[in-house]
Design a protein around this motif. Structure first.
Motif, PDB file in Angstrom:
ATOM      1  N   MET A 201       0.854  -1.182   0.000  1.00 29.59           N
ATOM      2  CA  MET A 201       0.000   0.000   0.000  1.00 29.59           C
ATOM      3  C   MET A 201       0.889   1.230   0.000  1.00 29.59           C
ATOM      4  O   MET A 201       1.952   1.226   0.621  1.00 29.59           O
ATOM      5  N   TYR A 221      -7.348   0.338  -6.233  1.00 36.03           N
ATOM      6  CA  TYR A 221      -8.152   0.086  -5.043  1.00 36.03           C
ATOM      7  C   TYR A 221      -7.736   1.081  -3.956  1.00 36.03           C
ATOM      8  O   TYR A 221      -6.540   1.238  -3.666  1.00 36.03           O
ATOM      9  N   VAL A 223      -8.121   2.691  -0.038  1.00 36.00           N
ATOM     10  CA  VAL A 223      -8.504   2.497   1.361  1.00 36.00           C
ATOM     11  C   VAL A 223      -8.807   3.885   1.927  1.00 36.00           C
ATOM     12  O   VAL A 223      -7.902   4.610   2.368  1.00 36.00           O
TER      13      VAL A 223
END
Length: 424
Positions: A201, A221, A223
């Motif tokens: 990440m 994606y 978060v």
């Protein structure tokens, strides 16, 4: 990110190169120049006003030392008036600088001179081909059927656990993944690449640094609670290792390799071309990245192409190397070579690697600089490539090497896999 000074000095050239890309919003170039004109004007006003404030402030001290309090008080009022003038100028300057930066990041990299014109993959140029297309036995299967027959990959189980595009590798299928990852890493480190194990990440600054933002925001994606992004490739964290650093020329070339899982939303992908391992939301990939002296970056690009080509040759797979046309290149690339492997059961070419030179496009965003022999600070050049992405390699290994009753494995994998074939 392109440099404003370069754009100002080469407006027509920049527009011509963006035309090779078929970039639709060429007018952004003129917008950049106009905003920079505003920025320069406001900067001059700001600097002039600040200079007056500093001069008047010094005069106040001199007048106070002489006991001329009335004159000093008058100067204080002048300073207060100048500061009141300076505040809106500073606000306007900050707003224009933000607008200029937001416009700059929307401009893609300029294609190198050798990039062929074109709009679609059909306009890409085949540089060379290697290997031989196999003659498959009667009853040959596509990889998704082979994966089921030999209990290697369960696509339906992945769909149950997570969703479509998240396969589960089982038994010898999992072992094959591990074998390929280790082989690719060993191959890269033997060639002088230093192995890293980076986070999967990254923060927004890292994603912007390599050009994933704002270009590919919808494909990543996110978060939200922590403002982090799952990486689409190890290129993102690995290249950012040297963000905001000034390197020594003697450090070049900096060679890095990393294995990571990769995550891509692949929004809008559907149909027969995404069946099985052809297109996934999560997949494994080994990446190579180099930071180099600009004078050598295109020599290094060719070296990296040969590096990936030899790796493919060791897997006994038929391949071809394409130089991408302007319209098919990625946002950040100045030149890209794609590697495709022939999928015998599907009877089509599948992309398994891209090797690209970004010149200073990424390093300008990340402020990765170096001092040359004369002490001048310059931007490094960055390059990267897949060495290799696993899904389509696995698909082609299974399909192209299938025999009657077993799947043969290339010699290079025997020691890593612990066997020369996959059998029931």
């Amino acid at each position: 990110m392109l440099q404003v000074a370069f754009i100002r000095q080469n407006v027509d050239f920049v527009k011509e190169r963006l035309g090779v890309r078929n970039f639709a919003d060429i007018g952004l170039v003129d917008t950049v120049v106009a905003l920079d004109d505003q920025r320069r004007k406001l900067q001059l006003e700001s600097d002039t006003t600040l200079s007056k404030i500093n001069a008047a402030s010094k005069e106040i001290g001199v007048l106070m030392a002489k006991g001329q309090k009335a004159e000093a008080e008058q100067k204080k009022q002048e300073v207060a008036a100048l500061k009141a003038t300076q505040a809106p100028i500073a606000e306007q300057l900050a707003a224009v600088e933000e607008q200029l930066n937001d416009t700059l990041v929307r401009l893609p990299n300029l294609p190198a001179a050798a990039v062929p014109p074109g709009r679609t993959p059909e306009d890409n140029v085949t540089i060379r081909e290697g290997g031989r297309k196999p003659v498959l036995p009667a009853g040959a299967m596509a990889h998704w059927d082979l994966a089921k027959k030999y209990n290697l990959i369960d696509f339906e189980l992945g769909n149950k656990i997570t969703g479509s595009g998240f396969p589960v590798y089982i038994n010898k299928g999992a072992r094959l993944q591990r074998a390929l990852i280790q082989y690719f890493l060993d191959y890269n480190t033997a060639a002088g690449y230093t192995e890293y194990q980076p986070p999967i990440m990254v923060n927004e600054a890292s994603a912007r640094g390599t050009g994933q933002l704002p270009d590919k925001e919808g494909q990543m994606y996110y978060v939200g609670e922590d403002n982090l992004y799952l990486i689409p490739t190890a290129e993102v964290p690995v290249t950012n290792i040297f963000r905001d650093e000034i390197l020594k020329e003697s450090q070049f070339p900096i060679r890095m390799t990393a294995y990571t899982p990769c995550f891509r939303r692949e929004a809008g992908s559907y149909g027969k071309d995404v069946r099985g391992l052809n297109r996934l939301h999560q997949f494994d990939k080994v990446e190579i990245v180099q930071l180099v002296d600009p004078v050598r970056s295109y020599d290094v690009l060719e070296e990296m192409v040969l590096h990936v080509e030899r790796l493919l040759q060791s897997l006994d797979l038929p391949y071809r190397i394409l130089r991408l046309c302007g319209g098919d290149m990625g946002f950040t690339s100045a030149m890209t070579y794609d590697f495709e492997v022939f999928s015998a059961a599907q009877e089509k070419w599948l992309e398994v690697s891209s090797v690209s030179n970004f010149e200073s496009f990424q390093t300008n965003r990340m402020k990765i600089r170096f001092k040359d022999a004369g002490g001048k600070t310059l931007l490094a050049h960055s390059l990267n490539g897949s060495s290799l992405a696993l899904p389509r390699i696995v698909a082609c290994l299974l399909e192209n090497h299938q025999q009657d009753g077993f799947i043969a494995l290339p010699q290079a994998l025997h020691g890593y896999f612990g066997a020369d074939s996959i059998r029931l």
